[in-house]
Every structure is written in C-alpha cells, then in structure tokens.
Design a protein around this motif. Structure first.
Motif, PDB file in Angstrom:
ATOM      1  N   GLU A   1       0.828  -1.206   0.000  1.00 53.57           N
ATOM      2  CA  GLU A   1       0.000   0.000   0.000  1.00 53.57           C
ATOM      3  C   GLU A   1       0.862   1.257   0.000  1.00 53.57           C
ATOM      4  OE1 GLU A   1      -4.025   1.671   2.069  1.00 53.57           O
ATOM      5  OE2 GLU A   1      -2.739   0.411   3.305  1.00 53.57           O
TER       6      GLU A   1
ATOM      7  N   TYR B   1     -10.635  -5.629   1.775  1.00 52.58           N
ATOM      8  CA  TYR B   1     -11.455  -4.797   2.662  1.00 52.58           C
ATOM      9  C   TYR B   1     -10.656  -4.134   3.783  1.00 52.58           C
ATOM     10  CZ  TYR B   1     -15.628  -6.705   0.463  1.00 52.58           C
ATOM     11  OH  TYR B   1     -16.610  -7.040  -0.448  1.00 52.58           O
TER      12      TYR B   1
ATOM     13  N   THR C   1      -7.540  -2.124   3.446  1.00 48.75           N
ATOM     14  CA  THR C   1      -6.582  -1.054   3.160  1.00 48.75           C
ATOM     15  C   THR C   1      -7.301   0.178   2.621  1.00 48.75           C
ATOM     16  OG1 THR C   1      -6.177  -1.738   0.862  1.00 48.75           O
ATOM     17  CG2 THR C   1      -4.786  -2.738   2.572  1.00 48.75           C
ATOM     18  N   LYS C   2      -6.690   1.315   2.856  1.00 51.22           N
ATOM     19  CA  LYS C   2      -7.181   2.549   2.268  1.00 51.22           C
ATOM     20  C   LYS C   2      -7.129   2.470   0.746  1.00 51.22           C
ATOM     21  CE  LYS C   2      -5.987   7.409   1.750  1.00 51.22           C
ATOM     22  NZ  LYS C   2      -4.809   8.260   1.638  1.00 51.22           N
TER      23      LYS C   2
ATOM     24  N   VAL D   1     -10.290   0.416  -0.226  1.00 51.37           N
ATOM     25  CA  VAL D   1     -11.584   0.951   0.202  1.00 51.37           C
ATOM     26  C   VAL D   1     -11.841   2.353  -0.327  1.00 51.37           C
ATOM     27  CG1 VAL D   1     -12.947   1.616   2.227  1.00 51.37           C
ATOM     28  CG2 VAL D   1     -11.606  -0.496   2.273  1.00 51.37           C
ATOM     29  N   GLN D   2     -10.821   3.199  -0.317  1.00 48.06           N
ATOM     30  CA  GLN D   2     -11.013   4.589  -0.732  1.00 48.06           C
ATOM     31  C   GLN D   2     -10.554   4.864  -2.148  1.00 48.06           C
ATOM     32  OE1 GLN D   2     -10.146   7.995   2.003  1.00 48.06           O
ATOM     33  NE2 GLN D   2      -8.563   8.498   0.500  1.00 48.06           N
ATOM     34  N   ASP D   3      -9.403   4.266  -2.518  1.00 49.79           N
ATOM     35  CA  ASP D   3      -8.794   4.603  -3.803  1.00 49.79           C
ATOM     36  C   ASP D   3      -9.149   3.633  -4.919  1.00 49.79           C
ATOM     37  OD1 ASP D   3      -7.580   6.611  -2.326  1.00 49.79           O
ATOM     38  OD2 ASP D   3      -5.746   5.450  -2.002  1.00 49.79           O
ATOM     39  N   GLY D   4      -9.807   2.538  -4.592  1.00 49.84           N
ATOM     40  CA  GLY D   4     -10.177   1.571  -5.617  1.00 49.84           C
ATOM     41  C   GLY D   4      -8.992   0.830  -6.210  1.00 49.84           C
ATOM     42  N   ARG D   5      -7.890   0.739  -5.470  1.00 51.33           N
ATOM     43  CA  ARG D   5      -6.682   0.059  -5.957  1.00 51.33           C
ATOM     44  C   ARG D   5      -6.556  -1.286  -5.264  1.00 51.33           C
ATOM     45  NH1 ARG D   5      -1.197   0.012  -4.398  1.00 51.33           N
ATOM     46  NH2 ARG D   5      -1.469   1.704  -2.899  1.00 51.33           N
TER      47      ARG D   5
END
Length: 225
Positions: free
Chosen positions: A110, A146, A148-149, A152-156
């Motif tokens: 990440e 489910y 990691t940022k 969840v946030q960046d779609g990566r």
C-alpha cells in the motif's frame, strides 16, 4: 507494475521472485528476521536481492520466538528428519507465520504503490503447512480487499500472486532454471549449517525436486541421500 515479493532466501521464494521479474514487475522484496534459530536464510535473501539489483530490500524484525511452538524458533524443539510421505503438520510449522508476513507485505504494498504481492507458497510438494494452501490465500485476498485505504477509498486492489501454488517441487526447479533464477544463492535447510544437512523435511523435498528434474542441486550438502 510494482510487486512486493516475500523473499526468504529459499528455493521457492527465489523462483517466485524470478517469476515476478519475468512478469515485468519492479521488485520490492521483503524478508523477515523473526528470531529464527539461524540467520543463514536471511543472508541468502540479501544475496538474491543483490542479484536482481533491487532499489531496496526491506528486512522486518519481529519476535516470533516469543510465541514459540516451532522447531524453527524454539531451541527446545528438535528439527525432525525429513519424511516426504508425512501427512501431519510437522514441528517446523511456525504458528501463523504466513498470515503475519502477508500482513506486513500488504502494508508495504500500500505504501510503496505496489498492486501485486508475490508469495512462493506451494500446495503440492510441501511440508503440510496450513498457510500454504489455496484456501488460505483466497481468504487472505478477501480480507486484503477490505482492509486497506488503497482498496476501500482509492479503488486500488492489491492482488496476491501465487505462481508456484500448483507446481510440484520438480516443476519449481525447472521453472527456476528456465527463468535464470540464482538457485546457487538459495538455502532451504532447517538446520542452518555451512552445508545443508540433507536430512530435514526441506532438504529432502528440495533434493527430491532436483532429482526428478534431472538436475544437480548447486548448493553444498553435508549428506546427499
């Protein structure tokens, strides 16, 4: 494409690193000083990382000896002689090791911007470890999606790659030779001596793989069965 590679310095992880390199990945190897009984595998991991000219080889220190319960961390537990036909989980199993290592690798992926984690687990010619099975990897992937940022946030999505999972040890050896992996720099022996013992589970499986591949194992052995 960037890939975090779990690199122990052993045969499987080195061939896994070679597979990541062959896939065109920029390599971010990660190794672990987990207070194992010998440091020879870490020295091998460093040599393999140098062979591939990586920009950074991350070594994480974590004390799994404090947990104990394994012949690889606890001096009171003897390393058993190898038995290629064993079906129970041997004393060399380190409790939850791959779960812990993959968690570190996920965090490193990440932060480094990697979208791949390569791990050389194998479900055929292996020592019966529960954290080397496809079910384990599949469930960890679900958790990673489910947790990691980045996801969840960046779609990566950070995908766990297991190029050796369905290969017999013979085929791992052949793949390593095909990819030009530095097999001569690796170590697999649980005893950790100057020469591989030739008797532990890991040595027995490794020698079996080289023999079935019709190749001479390039590392020195105190005893070749």
């Amino acid at each position: 494409m960037k890939a975090v590679v779990l690199l122990s310095g052993g045969l499987d992880s080195t061939v896994c690193m070679a597979a990541a390199a062959a896939a065109g990945c920029e390599l971010f190897p990660i190794s672990f000083d987990y207070q194992q009984r010998h440091s020879r595998e870490l020295a091998s991991a460093r040599r393999v990382a140098e062979y591939y000219g990586v920009k950074r080889h991350l070594v994480i220190s974590t004390n799994m000896d404090a947990i104990g319960g394994s012949a690889l961390t606890d001096a009171a537990i003897a390393v058993p002689e190898g038995d290629a036909g064993r079906h129970d989980i041997p004393a060399t199993y380190v409790p939850a090791r791959n779960l812990i290592f993959l968690s570190y690798a996920l965090g490193y992926a990440e932060v480094s911007g990697a979208d791949r984690i390569y791990i050389g687990v194998n479900a055929l010619d292996y020592s019966g470890y529960p954290d080397c099975r496809p079910e384990f990897v599949r469930l960890f992937q679900q958790l990673a999606d489910y947790s990691t940022k980045a996801a969840v946030q960046d779609g990566r999505r950070i995908k766990v790659e297991t190029p050796l999972i369905d290969l017999a040890k013979k085929d791992i050896v052949l793949l390593g030779a095909k990819l030009g992996a530095p097999l001569h720099l690796t170590t697999s022996c649980y005893a950790g001596g100057e020469e591989a013992c030739g008797k532990c589970d890991s040595c027995v499986l490794r020698l079996k793989g080289f023999g079935e591949a019709g190749m001479q194992d390039p590392i020195p052995y105190a005893k070749r069965p």
